[in-house]
Design a protein around this motif. Sequence first.
Motif, mmCIF file in Angstrom:
data_model
loop_
_atom_site.group_PDB
_atom_site.id
_atom_site.type_symbol
_atom_site.label_atom_id
_atom_site.label_comp_id
_atom_site.label_asym_id
_atom_site.label_seq_id
_atom_site.Cartn_x
_atom_site.Cartn_y
_atom_site.Cartn_z
ATOM 1 N N ALA A 66 94.642 84.289 45.924
ATOM 2 C CA ALA A 66 94.594 85.727 46.190
ATOM 3 C C ALA A 66 95.258 86.545 45.094
ATOM 4 O O ALA A 66 95.012 87.736 44.955
ATOM 5 N N SER A 67 96.131 85.918 44.275
ATOM 6 C CA SER A 67 96.876 86.676 43.266
ATOM 7 C C SER A 67 96.286 86.531 41.863
ATOM 8 O O SER A 67 96.960 86.774 40.888
ATOM 9 N N VAL A 68 95.010 86.115 41.788
ATOM 10 C CA VAL A 68 94.398 85.901 40.484
ATOM 11 C C VAL A 68 94.288 87.219 39.728
ATOM 12 O O VAL A 68 93.826 88.224 40.255
ATOM 13 N N GLU A 69 94.724 87.243 38.492
ATOM 14 C CA GLU A 69 94.624 88.399 37.623
ATOM 15 C C GLU A 69 93.842 88.011 36.384
ATOM 16 O O GLU A 69 93.751 86.828 36.041
ATOM 17 N N PRO A 70 93.255 88.988 35.679
ATOM 18 C CA PRO A 70 92.513 88.641 34.455
ATOM 19 C C PRO A 70 93.462 88.060 33.412
ATOM 20 O O PRO A 70 94.646 88.438 33.348
ATOM 21 N N PRO A 71 92.997 87.123 32.605
ATOM 22 C CA PRO A 71 93.863 86.529 31.586
ATOM 23 C C PRO A 71 94.268 87.562 30.546
ATOM 24 O O PRO A 71 93.610 88.596 30.368
ATOM 25 N N SER A 72 95.363 87.280 29.863
ATOM 26 C CA SER A 72 95.844 88.187 28.832
ATOM 27 C C SER A 72 94.877 88.205 27.648
ATOM 28 O O SER A 72 94.039 87.314 27.490
ATOM 29 N N ARG A 73 95.017 89.214 26.796
ATOM 30 C CA ARG A 73 94.165 89.301 25.612
ATOM 31 C C ARG A 73 94.393 88.111 24.696
ATOM 32 O O ARG A 73 93.468 87.631 24.045
ATOM 33 N N LEU A 74 95.639 87.613 24.653
ATOM 34 C CA LEU A 74 95.928 86.442 23.830
ATOM 35 C C LEU A 74 95.171 85.224 24.349
ATOM 36 O O LEU A 74 94.577 84.471 23.571
#
Length: 416
Positions: free
Chosen positions: A103-111
């Motif tokens: 449920a806490s999935v966030e988009p990966p960082s730009r790196l």
Amino acid sequence: MENNDAIPELKPHEHRSGYYSALKTGFQETTTRVQEMHQTIAGWSFQMLRWIPGLDKPARLAQNTHDAIAGGVYTAIREGVGGALTVADWLEPHTVAAINPPASVEPPSRLAVGLRSALNAAVGDHLHHSANPLAITMGFYVGGYPIPLTAEGLSANLPEPSDRLCLFIHGLGCDEHSWRRNAATTAGDAPDPDYGQRLHTELGYTPLYLRYNTGLPIADNGRQLAQQIQHLLAVWPQPVRELAIIGHSMGGLVARSAGQHAADQGLSWLRQTRLIICLGSPHRGAALEKIGHRITKALHRTPITAPLGKIAAARSAGIKNLRYGLRAIDQPGQNPRALPSVALRFIGANLAKNADHPLGHLLGDGLVTLNSATAPALPGDVATVRLGGLHHMALLNEPRVYQQIRQWLADDANVE
């Protein structure tokens, strides 16, 4: 009683990054190449000893012993480390699921996105064929997320879609963030708008940004893109009056390949497409890949350097395609056909301030020569512009480039 701390049931590849699998393949392949070089060098050494009178049998015995021991050591290293990485790959989903619930999935960082994009450029075809989760799936992205190609997905991610679309396609080893690589100002200030945001404000275009696996063959990406655009326009909330496509480097080749596939298949979106603009695209091939091809061939000519040649030859099909540009991908030896009703616009850059300086024919923008970027010798509505004092990546966010893009789009739409 329900156990809320239980690790949730996982689907295949769920929460699995794919890095361990890719690292295992890379490590084992490198170990094999080192072993081949070792065996070749040792073989020559023992051969020289056998030429000495009286040392033939002792040298053969020593070589057999050496080969057995060395082979065992390399096998132990290859399988031991490979096994450890396999275990790590298996454990990763459970560890990630325990630490970060779904449920806490966030988009990966730009790196992280940039690292994945670079890996796809190098070996993206292998990642794709081995079903590695690191293989990028083509899609239109906003805020780090892919846009679902449904009416609901479009309305949720594009609140004010217009009937004029502008699609941006990045180049080799990049992603949709590359269009803003020079857009950041000083710390604390809001970043400058990229080409798409400016075209939205000034000419009413809805910008869309593609992310794709640049290690796949250009023709394959072109076919995928042609189908994706067809699907996109089919679910767009209003009839599309105009589509413009802007591609940087390899992205320009993918755009033209998609147009050719749409023409061959009779896809309707080509009728709405007015312009394809290519920024520093190697239509006649990239000199760096041509040099790389020659080096790879040279390495294969001797037994000692042949393993290095195998490593060099393992680069992706996407990179290898850049040796030819768009030529010889679908029909070897022939230039691509002109696209009906689609105008082609090419921008090439010269490292020298004078856009026509002879340096441009040798180095161009540092990666693509002017001759390859601006003179593909195509029939139809084709125009080219050369700009001085720019390197290859500067084409992604530079005022002179934007002004030329805006002028072409405004002239084409009869917008003052």
